[in-house]
Scaffold this motif. Structure first.
Motif, PDB file in Angstrom:
ATOM      1  N   GLU A   1      24.686  18.454   7.124  1.00  8.65           N
ATOM      2  CA  GLU A   1      23.269  18.609   6.814  1.00  8.65           C
ATOM      3  C   GLU A   1      22.571  17.336   7.274  1.00  8.65           C
ATOM      4  OE1 GLU A   1      21.539  21.016   5.722  1.00  8.65           O
ATOM      5  OE2 GLU A   1      23.090  22.444   5.093  1.00  8.65           O
ATOM      6  N   VAL A   2      21.258  17.447   7.524  1.00 10.08           N
ATOM      7  CA  VAL A   2      20.451  16.314   7.997  1.00 10.08           C
ATOM      8  C   VAL A   2      19.497  15.889   6.897  1.00 10.08           C
ATOM      9  CG1 VAL A   2      18.770  15.503   9.669  1.00 10.08           C
ATOM     10  CG2 VAL A   2      20.632  16.977  10.406  1.00 10.08           C
ATOM     11  N   ILE A   3      19.496  14.553   6.615  1.00 14.13           N
ATOM     12  CA  ILE A   3      18.566  13.971   5.646  1.00 14.13           C
ATOM     13  C   ILE A   3      17.693  12.982   6.405  1.00 14.13           C
ATOM     14  CG2 ILE A   3      18.335  12.613   3.549  1.00 14.13           C
ATOM     15  CD1 ILE A   3      21.102  13.598   2.725  1.00 14.13           C
ATOM     16  N   GLN A   4      16.379  13.138   6.292  1.00 13.60           N
ATOM     17  CA  GLN A   4      15.426  12.237   6.958  1.00 13.60           C
ATOM     18  C   GLN A   4      14.892  11.236   5.950  1.00 13.60           C
ATOM     19  OE1 GLN A   4      12.412  14.137   9.329  1.00 13.60           O
ATOM     20  NE2 GLN A   4      11.080  12.316   9.284  1.00 13.60           N
ATOM     21  N   VAL A   5      14.989   9.917   6.317  1.00  7.62           N
ATOM     22  CA  VAL A   5      14.500   8.843   5.444  1.00  7.62           C
ATOM     23  C   VAL A   5      13.294   8.231   6.128  1.00  7.62           C
ATOM     24  CG1 VAL A   5      15.032   6.667   4.313  1.00  7.62           C
ATOM     25  CG2 VAL A   5      16.823   8.395   4.594  1.00  7.62           C
ATOM     26  N   ASN A   6      12.135   8.400   5.524  1.00  5.00           N
ATOM     27  CA  ASN A   6      10.900   7.825   6.060  1.00  5.00           C
ATOM     28  C   ASN A   6      10.662   6.443   5.427  1.00  5.00           C
ATOM     29  OD1 ASN A   6      10.315  10.115   7.667  1.00  5.00           O
ATOM     30  ND2 ASN A   6       9.423  11.177   5.886  1.00  5.00           N
ATOM     31  N   ILE A   7      10.338   5.429   6.289  1.00  7.52           N
ATOM     32  CA  ILE A   7      10.113   4.059   5.820  1.00  7.52           C
ATOM     33  C   ILE A   7       8.632   3.860   5.574  1.00  7.52           C
ATOM     34  CG2 ILE A   7      10.458   1.604   6.329  1.00  7.52           C
ATOM     35  CD1 ILE A   7      13.025   3.253   6.039  1.00  7.52           C
ATOM     36  N   ILE A   8       8.319   3.441   4.359  1.00  3.32           N
ATOM     37  CA  ILE A   8       6.933   3.133   4.007  1.00  3.32           C
ATOM     38  C   ILE A   8       6.741   1.631   4.187  1.00  3.32           C
ATOM     39  CG2 ILE A   8       5.227   3.136   2.154  1.00  3.32           C
ATOM     40  CD1 ILE A   8       6.662   5.553   0.971  1.00  3.32           C
ATOM     41  N   PRO A   9       5.838   1.194   5.110  1.00  8.38           N
ATOM     42  CA  PRO A   9       5.673  -0.253   5.360  1.00  8.38           C
ATOM     43  C   PRO A   9       5.177  -0.982   4.119  1.00  8.38           C
ATOM     44  CG  PRO A   9       3.891   0.988   6.381  1.00  8.38           C
ATOM     45  CD  PRO A   9       4.869   2.009   5.872  1.00  8.38           C
ATOM     46  N   ASN A  10       5.518  -2.363   4.073  1.00  9.83           N
ATOM     47  CA  ASN A  10       5.128  -3.209   2.938  1.00  9.83           C
ATOM     48  C   ASN A  10       3.684  -3.640   3.108  1.00  9.83           C
ATOM     49  OD1 ASN A  10       5.738  -4.876   0.584  1.00  9.83           O
ATOM     50  ND2 ASN A  10       5.374  -6.590   2.010  1.00  9.83           N
ATOM     51  N   ARG A  11       2.933  -3.709   1.973  1.00 13.83           N
ATOM     52  CA  ARG A  11       1.557  -4.175   1.989  1.00 13.83           C
ATOM     53  C   ARG A  11       1.521  -5.625   1.533  1.00 13.83           C
ATOM     54  NH1 ARG A  11      -1.027   0.701  -1.403  1.00 13.83           N
ATOM     55  NH2 ARG A  11       0.963   0.411  -2.425  1.00 13.83           N
ATOM     56  N   PRO A  12       0.886  -6.544   2.349  1.00 15.83           N
ATOM     57  CA  PRO A  12       0.870  -7.970   2.005  1.00 15.83           C
ATOM     58  C   PRO A  12       0.022  -8.219   0.771  1.00 15.83           C
ATOM     59  CG  PRO A  12      -0.597  -7.569   3.836  1.00 15.83           C
ATOM     60  CD  PRO A  12       0.091  -6.267   3.562  1.00 15.83           C
ATOM     61  N   PRO A  13       0.292  -9.365   0.104  1.00 16.53           N
ATOM     62  CA  PRO A  13      -0.566  -9.730  -1.028  1.00 16.53           C
ATOM     63  C   PRO A  13      -1.930 -10.198  -0.526  1.00 16.53           C
ATOM     64  CG  PRO A  13       1.041 -11.439  -0.610  1.00 16.53           C
ATOM     65  CD  PRO A  13       1.377 -10.305   0.321  1.00 16.53           C
ATOM     66  N   GLU A  14      -2.918 -10.215  -1.441  1.00 18.68           N
ATOM     67  CA  GLU A  14      -4.281 -10.574  -1.074  1.00 18.68           C
ATOM     68  C   GLU A  14      -4.812 -11.608  -2.051  1.00 18.68           C
ATOM     69  OE1 GLU A  14      -6.491  -6.989  -1.129  1.00 18.68           O
ATOM     70  OE2 GLU A  14      -5.400  -6.066   0.546  1.00 18.68           O
ATOM     71  N   PHE A  15      -5.666 -12.585  -1.496  1.00 20.11           N
ATOM     72  CA  PHE A  15      -6.357 -13.543  -2.357  1.00 20.11           C
ATOM     73  C   PHE A  15      -7.507 -12.839  -3.069  1.00 20.11           C
ATOM     74  CE2 PHE A  15      -4.501 -16.484   0.768  1.00 20.11           C
ATOM     75  CZ  PHE A  15      -3.902 -17.389  -0.084  1.00 20.11           C
ATOM     76  N   VAL A  16      -7.777 -13.264  -4.254  1.00 19.12           N
ATOM     77  CA  VAL A  16      -8.898 -12.745  -5.032  1.00 19.12           C
ATOM     78  C   VAL A  16      -9.769 -13.933  -5.437  1.00 19.12           C
ATOM     79  CG1 VAL A  16      -9.620 -11.474  -7.093  1.00 19.12           C
ATOM     80  CG2 VAL A  16      -7.519 -10.823  -5.897  1.00 19.12           C
ATOM     81  N   PRO A  17     -10.957 -14.005  -4.934  1.00 23.21           N
ATOM     82  CA  PRO A  17     -11.565 -13.116  -3.936  1.00 23.21           C
ATOM     83  C   PRO A  17     -10.899 -13.252  -2.582  1.00 23.21           C
ATOM     84  CG  PRO A  17     -12.958 -15.015  -4.287  1.00 23.21           C
ATOM     85  CD  PRO A  17     -11.846 -15.143  -5.271  1.00 23.21           C
ATOM     86  N   THR A  18     -11.234 -12.346  -1.710  1.00 22.48           N
ATOM     87  CA  THR A  18     -10.564 -12.295  -0.418  1.00 22.48           C
ATOM     88  C   THR A  18     -11.055 -13.347   0.570  1.00 22.48           C
ATOM     89  OG1 THR A  18     -12.172 -10.621   0.317  1.00 22.48           O
ATOM     90  CG2 THR A  18     -10.108  -9.832  -0.676  1.00 22.48           C
ATOM     91  N   SER A  19     -11.979 -14.208   0.223  1.00 28.47           N
ATOM     92  CA  SER A  19     -12.495 -15.245   1.120  1.00 28.47           C
ATOM     93  C   SER A  19     -11.369 -16.230   1.478  1.00 28.47           C
ATOM     94  CB  SER A  19     -13.660 -15.991   0.456  1.00 28.47           C
ATOM     95  OG  SER A  19     -14.065 -17.071   1.267  1.00 28.47           O
ATOM     96  N   SER A  20     -11.431 -16.753   2.703  1.00 30.02           N
ATOM     97  CA  SER A  20     -10.423 -17.720   3.149  1.00 30.02           C
ATOM     98  C   SER A  20     -10.883 -19.173   3.009  1.00 30.02           C
ATOM     99  CB  SER A  20     -10.064 -17.445   4.610  1.00 30.02           C
ATOM    100  OG  SER A  20     -11.212 -17.587   5.430  1.00 30.02           O
TER     101      SER A  20
END
Length: 721
Positions: A117-136
């Motif tokens: 049988e065939v099992i498909q594994v889909n990879i969900i990409p990682n989401r980076p952390p964010e500064f709060v507020p998002t200003s740099s």
């Protein structure tokens, strides 16, 4: 077995074979699953069953994974009884390389064909952390009054995947990095020091966040500092200060300025030349000034202390100034030389030369140049002396002679005042007393007549003194400078130490022995000397004189030969034989007396021609013994007269030919021993005949004379013995 029985077995086997069944996989299980990219723990992706109708044991395995990149070893099948399950083993999933994996899972009983049988594994990409507020960029002012541990800023961040966030920070400038710290789990920034140590107007923080997979940032936090503390500054450093080696007291003042009035300023100095640093003392900062003083006497000639390089930093207790440099150079100052000892004396030999005073010059200026000269007090009006300006050696410019009797008076002692002067004109003086010794500077000189001649006979007795040579020496008696002795030898004649010319062995008449003799002195300093020119001595040997007739006059001759003494080795050997010579002389005298007595006693006897004595008759030759030649042809015999003196025979020739002394002209020496060849046709002198035997002179006929006939031979007369 019959054919019918074989057929039955085959049918039975075929029946059994048809009864075996293949394994079966349960069709209801998750065939499509998802997996987070940053998953970091074991995860069951799908559960399924695989069985065999025949109850045979089965084996489930991954047959293939597509694509075969990135984390293919992260998947495996495990026994999750009573089921089988597809497991994810934590690894690094990279969404950019594989967004999904198709995994082929197979089941087999190792007998029947496998099922899969065939099992498909889909990879969900990682989401980076964010500064709060998002200003740099954020501005967060600071004050210089903050104490250690005070909060500077609180950084906020969020991770949508629920991942934990870590914080990190970089401080600008880097020199302030130790003054601040950030909490890696909360993001709070705090001070670690008193903000008065932050000696600038602003500081910046660069903050980054990470969920372990993705890094976000940096967030720039600009923090201006109000009323910031400022480090003190030096006004006159980064300088080179030259200090004369004779300097004392204050030599330099360092100036500091503190913008924050009222702070206490201090400074530190460091150098690699510790000995040079110890030459000075350093005062504290008072009203912005710090004085440097000389501790002791400086010395430029100490090369390792000439230059001292300092590195200086000032501080108000919180802020330190930049590093400054200060170089202290000790410079040379001309110093007077000194001479030791100031009074000295020495003794030198007279003559022309150079002598070295035992003086030691000390000049603190090692690179200085010195010149020597006579001080104005020096008495050198005659110009007899000079001094080497480089070495200080005194030299005589003339042949300085203190011998007595010289035409020019030169004092045996002199006092010199010498001076040494450096290139700066500073000088020192010393007194040197010199005594000139009468050294052996004159060689013996023979008298004006250095040619000496003498004569000796060929029968001169060994040891006979012929003459004495003399020489003079201008030196005094000091160290035997004028004690003269002589040496010289011609082989047969020598000169002994007293200058006496001594016959060592007589030579034949006509021989001449010419040789050189030198005069030597016994001087010690600088050593003995030999006369520059030799004395030329020439001794001519003549025939022996006529011996005296009597014993009384002959005896002194034999004894006179032993009167001369000499210090030469050959004469010493003759002295050793003196006893034998005396005995021989006495025996000779005795024999001479005996012969005289025999002649007197038996002189009237006659010797017969037949060798018989006939003392009462006239000796005659018998008439029968005549010559065989006719009488008329015979030449009358010659009448022999008595032997005349030697000088008469030499001048009057024999009319019938020369007479011969039997055996006389037998050569006693080879021809090369004669200085000149003898006259063999002259008659021998009485002196010549004394040494030969028999004493007979016979006439010699001239066979070439036809006019002479041989007369009848007369009777031979006796010859008185």
């Amino acid at each position: 077995m019959t054919s019918s029985e074989g057929l039955s077995v085959m049918l039975l086997l075929l029946l059994v074979t048809r009864m075996e069944s293949t394994p079966e996989m349960e069709p209801t299980f998750d065939k499509v699953v998802t997996l987070m990219e940053r998953t970091s723990q074991n995860t069951i992706l799908s559960r399924f069953n695989c069985s065999d109708p025949d109850s045979d044991p089965v084996r489930v395995f991954i047959k293939s994974i597509i694509p075969a990149v990135s984390c293919t070893s992260c998947f495996t099948v495990l026994d999750c009884a009573p089921e089988k399950c597809l497991h994810f083993i934590p690894g690094i999933l990279d969404y950019t390389k594989a967004q999904s994996y198709v995994i082929n899972v197979a089941c087999t009983d190792n007998t029947e064909p496998e099922v899969s049988e065939v099992i498909q594994v889909n990879i969900i990409p990682n989401r980076p952390p964010e500064f709060v507020p998002t200003s740099s960029f954020v501005s967060a002012p600071l004050t210089s009054k903050l104490l250690p541990g005070s909060k500077v800023y609180d950084v906020k961040a969020l991770d949508l995947d629920g991942d934990s966030i870590s914080y990190s920070m970089t401080v600008l400038p880097a020199s302030s990095s130790g003054n601040y710290v950030i909490d890696s789990s909360t993001g709070k920034i705090r001070t670690t020091v008193d903000m008065r140590m932050e000696c600038r107007n602003s500081v910046s923080f660069l903050v980054t966040i990470s969920d372990g997979v993705t890094v976000t940032g940096p967030l720039v936090i600009d923090s201006p500092i109000t009323n910031a503390n400022v480090a003190p500054v030096a006004v006159n450093l980064d300088a080179i200060v030259q200090i004369p080696e004779t300097a004392t007291g204050d030599i330099y003042t360092m100036l500091f300025n503190d913008p924050n009035m009222g702070d206490t300023v201090t400074y530190t100095m460091s150098t690699s030349n510790t000995l040079g640093q110890n030459q000075f003392t350093y005062g504290a900062v008072f009203n912005g000034e710090a004085k440097i003083k000389v501790k002791g006497k400086l010395d430029y000639e100490m090369t390792n202390l000439r230059r001292t390089d300092f590195v200086i930093s000032a501080t108000d207790g919180f802020c330190s100034s930049p590093l400054y440099t200060l170089t202290l150079e000790v410079t040379d100052v001309n110093e007077s030389p000194t001479i030791s000892p100031v009074l000295s004396s020495l003794q030198v030999c007279e003559g022309k030369g150079e002598f070295i005073p035992t003086l030691t010059v000390t000049d603190p200026d090692t690179d200085d140049s010195l010149k020597w000269s006579f001080d104005t007090k020096t008495s050198n009006s005659e110009g007899y002396f000079g001094i080497d300006e480089d070495t200080g050696n005194i030299r005589t410019l003339v042949d300085y002679d203190v011998d007595v009797g010289k035409p020019i008076t030169m004092l045996p002692s002199k006092t010199f005042y010498v001076k040494v002067e450096d290139k700066g004109g500073l000088s020192a003086t010393a007194t040197v007393s010199v005594s000139f010794l009468d050294c052996n500077d004159n060689a013996p000189v023979f008298d004006t007549n250095q040619y000496y001649t003498a004569s000796a006979t060929e029968c001169q007795a060994p040891g006979s003194k012929l003459l004495t040579i003399t020489a003079k020496d201008k030196d005094s008696t000091r160290e035997q400078n004028n004690d003269i002795y002589y040496e010289g030898s011609g082989g047969s004649v020598i000169v002994n130490a007293l200058g006496e010319v001594i016959v060592q062995q007589a030579l034949p008449a006509g021989s001449v022995d010419t040789f050189h003799a030198y005069a030597y002195d016994r001087g010690v300093t600088p050593g003995p000397k030999r006369s520059a020119s030799p004395a030329v001595i020439s001794v001519r040997f003549t025939p022996c004189p006529t011996p005296p007739p009597s014993l009384a006059t002959a005896a002194p001759q034999t004894t006179a030969t032993v009167t001369t003494t000499t210090s030469t080795p050959m004469i010493q050997k003759q002295e050793d034989n003196l006893a034998w010579i005396i005995i021989a002389a006495l025996l000779g005298t005795l024999l001479l007396g005996l012969m005289t007595f025999m002649l007197w006693r038996y002189g009237n006897l006659c010797l017969h021609s037949c060798q018989k004595l006939n003392c009462k008759k006239t000796c005659c030759r018998p008439e029968t013994k005549r010559l065989l030649t006719p009488r008329a042809e015979r030449r009358p015999p010659m009448k022999r007269a008595l032997r005349p003196p030697t000088e008469q025979i030499v001048n009057v020739p024999d009319p019938i030919g020369p007479g011969f002394l039997f055996g006389f002209w037998k050569e006693r020496y080879p021809d090369d021993d004669f200085k000149s060849q003898p006259d063999r046709i002259r008659l021998p002198s009485p002196g010549d005949m004394e040494a030969h035997y028999p004493h007979t002179i016979d006439p010699v006929l001239d066979p070439l004379s036809p006019s002479v006939t041989e007369p009848e031979m007369p009777k031979k007369k006796c010859i008185i013995m």
